[in-house]
Design a protein around this motif. Sequence first.
Motif: not given
Length: 76
Positions: A53-57, A63-66, A71-75
């Motif tokens: 599948l082609p990358a979609q913009r 993007r910033d909200r995602l 950002r603080d998701w446990p790894t």
Amino acid sequence: MNCDEFVELVTAYLEGTLPAETEQRFVEHLAECDGCDRYLEQIRSTVDNLGHLPAQRMAPEVRDRLLAAFRDWPTG
């Protein structure tokens, strides 16, 4: 190798970037674990079906909200 480590290394294995010793441990675990064998096949199937599948913009604000949301998701 346990199943958690196996799951973390699947992408590197499929890309052929695992060090030889780690790949050997990966393959040995794969031979012994039916669950991880199925998991690897599911990932391969996903890549085969969606990898073309082609990358979609996305809008920069989306993007910033995602990125902010994870950002603080446990790894681990």
